[in-house]
Design a protein around this motif. Structure first.
Motif, PDB file in Angstrom:
ATOM      1  N   VAL A  12      -0.908  -3.664   6.249  1.00 49.93           N
ATOM      2  CA  VAL A  12       0.302  -3.322   5.515  1.00 49.93           C
ATOM      3  C   VAL A  12       1.485  -4.122   6.067  1.00 49.93           C
ATOM      4  CG1 VAL A  12       1.808  -1.472   4.707  1.00 49.93           C
ATOM      5  CG2 VAL A  12      -0.619  -0.998   5.169  1.00 49.93           C
ATOM      6  N   TYR A  14       5.409  -4.458   6.431  1.00 53.52           N
ATOM      7  CA  TYR A  14       6.632  -3.665   6.380  1.00 53.52           C
ATOM      8  C   TYR A  14       7.883  -4.540   6.439  1.00 53.52           C
ATOM      9  CZ  TYR A  14       3.798   0.521   7.043  1.00 53.52           C
ATOM     10  OH  TYR A  14       2.873   1.536   6.879  1.00 53.52           O
ATOM     11  N   PRO A  70       8.357  -4.467   0.132  1.00 54.55           N
ATOM     12  CA  PRO A  70       7.569  -3.735   1.123  1.00 54.55           C
ATOM     13  C   PRO A  70       7.798  -2.227   1.016  1.00 54.55           C
ATOM     14  CG  PRO A  70       9.487  -4.767   2.158  1.00 54.55           C
ATOM     15  CD  PRO A  70       9.475  -5.209   0.730  1.00 54.55           C
ATOM     16  N   PRO A  71       6.858  -1.452   1.576  1.00 61.88           N
ATOM     17  CA  PRO A  71       5.608  -1.902   2.204  1.00 61.88           C
ATOM     18  C   PRO A  71       4.571  -2.304   1.160  1.00 61.88           C
ATOM     19  CG  PRO A  71       5.706   0.495   2.195  1.00 61.88           C
ATOM     20  CD  PRO A  71       7.022   0.020   1.646  1.00 61.88           C
ATOM     21  N   PHE A  72       3.849  -3.370   1.455  1.00 58.29           N
ATOM     22  CA  PHE A  72       2.816  -3.835   0.531  1.00 58.29           C
ATOM     23  C   PHE A  72       1.588  -4.284   1.316  1.00 58.29           C
ATOM     24  CE2 PHE A  72       5.554  -7.472   1.455  1.00 58.29           C
ATOM     25  CZ  PHE A  72       4.646  -8.466   1.815  1.00 58.29           C
ATOM     26  N   SER A 130       4.836  -3.157  -3.439  1.00 56.11           N
ATOM     27  CA  SER A 130       4.274  -1.848  -3.091  1.00 56.11           C
ATOM     28  C   SER A 130       3.559  -1.214  -4.275  1.00 56.11           C
ATOM     29  CB  SER A 130       5.381  -0.918  -2.584  1.00 56.11           C
ATOM     30  OG  SER A 130       6.411  -0.774  -3.541  1.00 56.11           O
ATOM     31  N   ASN A 133      -0.556  -3.415  -4.797  1.00 57.11           N
ATOM     32  CA  ASN A 133      -1.115  -3.815  -3.515  1.00 57.11           C
ATOM     33  C   ASN A 133      -2.305  -4.741  -3.682  1.00 57.11           C
ATOM     34  OD1 ASN A 133       0.581  -2.528  -1.612  1.00 57.11           O
ATOM     35  ND2 ASN A 133      -0.262  -0.563  -2.221  1.00 57.11           N
TER      36      ASN A 133
END
Length: 358
Positions: A12, A14, A70-72, A130, A133
């Motif tokens: 992930v 951030y 993000p988060p992605f 996000s 994904n």
């Protein structure tokens, strides 16, 4: 969740340089029009590396809006099998093996309605948002407008992981409109460049010249069908190519190195009214004398983005053995070793494509 776990392993992002391995990340929820796949593998793209490094094209600055949200979860070069399908999904069944175009078009903008879905105005690509994904996770959601393609069950994973990059390679070569009368120079023999080499052989150019700074890549380019390979660090490639072409220069120059020096080099190599194809994503601006493009040479400058309408062709030709994939996947990693994998994916150790398996 229809028998799949509610939590999963995922990488992930951030923030710039803030990528974390999460062992308990929420598994995507399957809506009525969605498909959930169990990921088999996901390749690491140069774009993934440049995003992690924080270049402005992804993260923006005071002048440019950020593209990422993000988060992605990163990754757009992935393949997997259907484990869940929404009630409105009729075309695909549990267990089918699928790959998707990188972009999920909106279907409503001017570009989508003209069939130019890779230029979709909202421009949502797997692995940077996000809400969309990517494949560096155990499960991925395909939304309703994802452009999906079936992958043969007997295609080896190492080949299946090349469907997306080779599709990009095909689109770049198609933009060049290469004929049997053309002398072609390709700058950059990484995974995507080699995909271009093996596809260009089907076009039978008069001469295919490949440039790269790494001898290992040049050797592979020869194996894949290059007629001549040159290392700009060891010889004057501009002079060499002008000598080969009676002082006129190449008809087509494809820039696939991502090095600004390669752009200027190409402008010096190419013939008047030649076709300059720009493929790479650069870490920063590239500055050239635009008088060469106009007043001096009257060039056609052709940009390349993604791989529209290319996946099915690439899948078929890989299965038939007409596109060479030998040795391109040079390292498979578990997600726990993502930092080592990202480092290897830079190519500094001579690797071509690095990927994760699940």
């Amino acid at each position: 969740m229809g028998g799949i776990p509610k939590r999963m392993k995922a990488l992930v992002a951030y923030g710039i340089g803030d990528y974390r391995l999460e062992m308990d990340y929420e598994t995507p929820i399957c809506g009525d029009d969605d498909i959930i796949i169990k990921t088999e593998g996901c390749g690491i793209c140069a774009g993934d590396l440049k995003c992690e490094q924080g270049i402005r094209r992804f993260w923006g600055d005071e002048e440019q809006k950020a593209y990422v949200e993000p988060p992605f979860i990163p990754g757009h070069e992935f393949v997997g099998r259907v484990v869940l399908a929404g009630k409105n999904v009729k075309e695909y069944q549990i267990g089918e093996r699928l790959v998707a175009d990188q972009i999920v078009p909106c279907g409503e903008c001017r570009f989508c309605k003209k069939g130019l879905y890779s230029l979709c105005q909202p421009h949502n690509v797997f692995g940077f948002k996000s809400k969309l994904n990517g494949g560096m996770a155990e499960y991925v959601r395909y939304p309703k407008t994802a452009v999906l393609h079936r992958v043969p069950d007997d295609m080896p994973l190492k080949d299946a992981l090349l469907i997306e990059p080779y599709s990009c390679s095909k689109h770049a070569v198609d933009r060049a409109k290469i004929t049997s009368e053309d002398v072609v120079v390709l700058s950059g023999a990484g995974t995507l460049g080699l995909g271009m080499v093996t596809y260009m052989r089907t076009k039978n150019p008069k001469k295919l010249i490949v440039l790269d700074l790494l001898e290992k890549r040049l050797e592979k380019a020869c194996q894949f069908g290059a007629d001549v390979v040159l290392n700009p660090a060891k010889e004057n490639v501009v002079q060499k190519i002008l000598e080969m072409t009676d002082g006129y220069g190449c008809d087509v120059y494809i820039e696939a190195s991502g090095n600004p020096v390669s752009v200027e080099q190409g402008l010096n190599i190419i013939i008047k009214q030649g076709r300059f194809v720009e493929f790479s994503v650069f870490s920063g601006p590239s500055t050239v004398d635009w008088s060469i493009i106009g007043d001096e040479k009257e060039l056609d400058i052709l940009g390349v983005h993604l791989s529209p309408w290319c996946f099915d062709y690439v899948i078929e030709k890989i299965m038939l053995g007409e596109l060479n994939t030998d040795g391109i996947i040079s390292g498979l990693f578990q997600l726990e070793d993502w930092e080592k994998a990202f480092m290897r994916a830079t190519g500094k150790d001579g690797d071509f494509k690095i990927a994760f398996t699940f």
